[in-house]
Motif scaffolding. Structure first.
Motif, PDB file in Angstrom:
ATOM      1  N   ARG A   8       0.444  -1.310   0.068  1.00 18.80           N
ATOM      2  CA  ARG A   8       0.247   0.231   0.055  1.00 18.80           C
ATOM      3  C   ARG A   8       0.551   0.969   0.088  1.00 18.80           C
ATOM      4  N   THR A   9       2.301   1.457   0.921  1.00 17.50           N
ATOM      5  CA  THR A   9       2.901   2.421   1.107  1.00 17.50           C
ATOM      6  C   THR A   9       3.837   2.053  -0.192  1.00 17.50           C
ATOM      7  N   LYS A  11       6.848   3.650   0.340  1.00 17.33           N
ATOM      8  CA  LYS A  11       8.158   3.105   1.494  1.00 17.33           C
ATOM      9  C   LYS A  11       8.080   1.367   0.354  1.00 17.33           C
TER      10      LYS A  11
END
Length: 80
Positions: A8-9, A11
Motif C-alpha cells: 500500500r505504501t 516505501k
C-alpha cells in the motif's frame, strides 16, 4: 490475468522489481518521485513521458514527467 500484489505504501513499493533507466521506461513501469524532504510519490508510467497517479486534491490524474513540478523530483523507476 491477475498481476502482482503491491504494498500500500510508496516505501513498500520502492523495494519491488528491478530498477531501470529512465530511457528504458515502458508502459506499466512504476515511477518514483521525491516530493519533499521525506515525502515520496509513485505513479504508473503510460507512454510519451506521461504517468498515471493519484492527487490528494484532484483524484486520479495523468501528468507529464516533463512538468515543471515533476521533472526535478524524478527519483527512479522500476519494472515488476
Amino acid at each position: 490475468m491477475v498481476g502482482p500484489s503491491l504494498p500500500r505504501t510508496v516505501k513498500g513499493q520502492t523495494t519491488l522489481g528491478q530498477r531501470i533507466n529512465r530511457s528504458e521506461l515502458q508502459s506499466g513501469d512504476l515511477v518514483f518521485f521525491k516530493t519533499t524532504g521525506s515525502g515520496r510519490h509513485v505513479g504508473v508510467y503510460l507512454s510519451g513521458n506521461r504517468f498515471l497517479h493519484v492527487s490528494s486534491k484532484k483524484g486520479v490524474i495523468i501528468s507529464s514527467m516533463d512538468n515543471v513540478y515533476w521533472k526535478p523530483r524524478y527519483w527512479f523507476a522500476s519494472r515488476i
